[in-house]
Design an enzyme around this catalytic site. Sequence first.
Site, PDB file in Angstrom:
ATOM      1  N   LEU A  83      82.979  20.360  39.378  1.00  0.00           N
ATOM      2  CA  LEU A  83      84.312  20.504  38.763  1.00  0.00           C
ATOM      3  C   LEU A  83      85.377  19.779  39.556  1.00  0.00           C
ATOM      4  CD1 LEU A  83      85.709  24.170  39.110  1.00  0.00           C
ATOM      5  CD2 LEU A  83      84.399  22.994  40.816  1.00  0.00           C
ATOM      6  N   THR A 103      83.687  29.427  35.678  1.00  0.00           N
ATOM      7  CA  THR A 103      84.708  28.777  34.859  1.00  0.00           C
ATOM      8  C   THR A 103      84.187  27.717  33.876  1.00  0.00           C
ATOM      9  OG1 THR A 103      86.361  29.198  36.526  1.00  0.00           O
ATOM     10  CG2 THR A 103      86.832  27.392  35.028  1.00  0.00           C
TER      11      THR A 103
HETATM   12  P1  AMP Z   1      85.922  29.041  39.572  1.00  0.00           P
HETATM   13  O1  AMP Z   1      85.473  28.638  40.913  1.00  0.00           O
HETATM   14  O2  AMP Z   1      84.771  29.233  38.612  1.00  0.00           O
HETATM   15  O3  AMP Z   1      86.820  30.198  39.621  1.00  0.00           O
HETATM   16  O4  AMP Z   1      86.780  27.819  39.002  1.00  0.00           O
HETATM   17  C1  AMP Z   1      88.161  27.845  38.888  1.00  0.00           C
HETATM   18  C2  AMP Z   1      88.739  26.529  39.229  1.00  0.00           C
HETATM   19  O5  AMP Z   1      88.455  25.580  38.222  1.00  0.00           O
HETATM   20  C3  AMP Z   1      90.246  26.600  39.296  1.00  0.00           C
HETATM   21  O6  AMP Z   1      90.669  26.606  40.622  1.00  0.00           O
HETATM   22  C4  AMP Z   1      90.730  25.369  38.584  1.00  0.00           C
HETATM   23  O7  AMP Z   1      91.585  24.601  39.389  1.00  0.00           O
HETATM   24  C5  AMP Z   1      89.469  24.601  38.245  1.00  0.00           C
HETATM   25  N1  AMP Z   1      89.601  23.991  36.932  1.00  0.00           N
HETATM   26  C6  AMP Z   1      89.932  24.618  35.796  1.00  0.00           C
HETATM   27  N2  AMP Z   1      89.998  23.777  34.755  1.00  0.00           N
HETATM   28  C7  AMP Z   1      89.704  22.562  35.238  1.00  0.00           C
HETATM   29  C8  AMP Z   1      89.615  21.261  34.645  1.00  0.00           C
HETATM   30  N3  AMP Z   1      89.848  21.051  33.343  1.00  0.00           N
HETATM   31  N4  AMP Z   1      89.270  20.239  35.451  1.00  0.00           N
HETATM   32  C9  AMP Z   1      89.017  20.436  36.766  1.00  0.00           C
HETATM   33  N5  AMP Z   1      89.098  21.644  37.370  1.00  0.00           N
HETATM   34  C10 AMP Z   1      89.438  22.690  36.632  1.00  0.00           C
HETATM   35 ZN    ZN Z   2      87.307  30.864  35.836  1.00  0.00          ZN
HETATM   36 ZN    ZN Z   3      87.255  31.823  39.912  1.00  0.00          ZN
END
Ligand code: AMP
Ligand code: ZN
Ligand code: ZN
Length: 399
Positions: free
Chosen positions: A107, A73
Amino acid sequence: MLHIVLKLFTVFIIFFTSGFTFAAEKRKKTVILVSIDGMRWDYLKLHQPKHLMSLQKTGLSTERLIPVFPSKTFPNHYSIVTGLYAENHGIISNRFYDPDFNETYSLGNNKAVANGKWYGGEPIWVTARRQGVRSACFFWPGSEAEIKGMRPNIYKKYDERVPGAVRVAQVLEWLRSDNRPGFISLYFSEVDSKGHKYGPRSMETKKAVQKVDSLLFDLSRGINRIGLEGVVDLVIVSDHGMADSNRKNSIEVSGLLKKAFIDRSIFSSTMLMIWSKDVKKMAELFETTRNFDLIARQDIPARYRFKNNKRIPPYIAVPHQGWVFSNSDLDNRIAMGTHGYDNTQKDMSGVFIGHGPSFGAQKIKPFENIEVYTMIAHILGINPAKNDGKDLLIPYIKP
Ligand code: AMP
Ligand code: ZN
Ligand code: ZN
């Protein structure tokens, strides 16, 4: 007499030019960049979101939007808005370690995500603001941080609980305002979270896709009602796709990681980042476990564009296709869907749809998401900062 004539003339000029600026203001373009996190390239066929399908048919589209490596992400959202590969913008994963700061970015760490020191490159909202174009972000990785001394004119602190309808209503309000922003971002997470929990083909993921589709229908209808369909472009993207995963094909690494030869590691289901005291011993130990590759930084294939950054560790381990890492010390659940793999794997691809006055009905070859930055800059009539894109989309943009 002359005095009165001059006065009348001045009033006339002011009236005329303000009317002129008012008209120009009304005509200026707005790009709404929408991210549907984890929307795999084939979900339009698989889950049949009616509104997105119609936007795709009548807009600029491609079979697949290719993410950057790693297909996660944060690196990808930040690549989309900077036009840079992860090694060049520095957000090399969702979690990573910086040896100079001696700190880990994550994140989930509110302070880190809002701290500009982590972010390289120039996001589109900074490029826009520097050139006098207002920007408003309803979430986007990096949008809470001051980068090159600037934040978006309006931004929100990330909170995944804010309902989609509230996000859409806010965007419509921004569009209605006298000071309509030229760049707006909008983000939805549920397609990704349902994809992880239930798998890409599940009914739950289908429902999440349908829900976002109906929100986007509301957004389009709102744009039409305000009468801005002639100046507002929608650019709908996703950061990556989703692959099936399951417990049977998981590689449990908690034992390996505890063995003495590892100084530091950062775990994710599709990549381990490793710093080791004794690489030879570590490699021997790793040999006892199959279904993944241990890759030294200098041997990471050039096509990953994942080498030239101090945050990239000396070693990474990546599971073979169809496999995931698990770490029972951190989490006992195994997701039904995951991403983060080789960015050229088809399952990792996302979507791209451009719809509005700048786009005609056209389907083009798959391209990398680093191309989106210069495309948006071009639509807004601003000069992009240095980036890794090749201006591939510009020939398809209507004047
Ligand atoms: P992933 O593990 O790569 O799928 O990341 C997805 C997660 O990133 C989602 O569950 C979102 O809640 C989180 N996320 C997306 N945008 C943001 C942001 N601007 N700030 C913090 N967390 C985020
Ligand atoms: Zn994502
Ligand atoms: Zn994801």
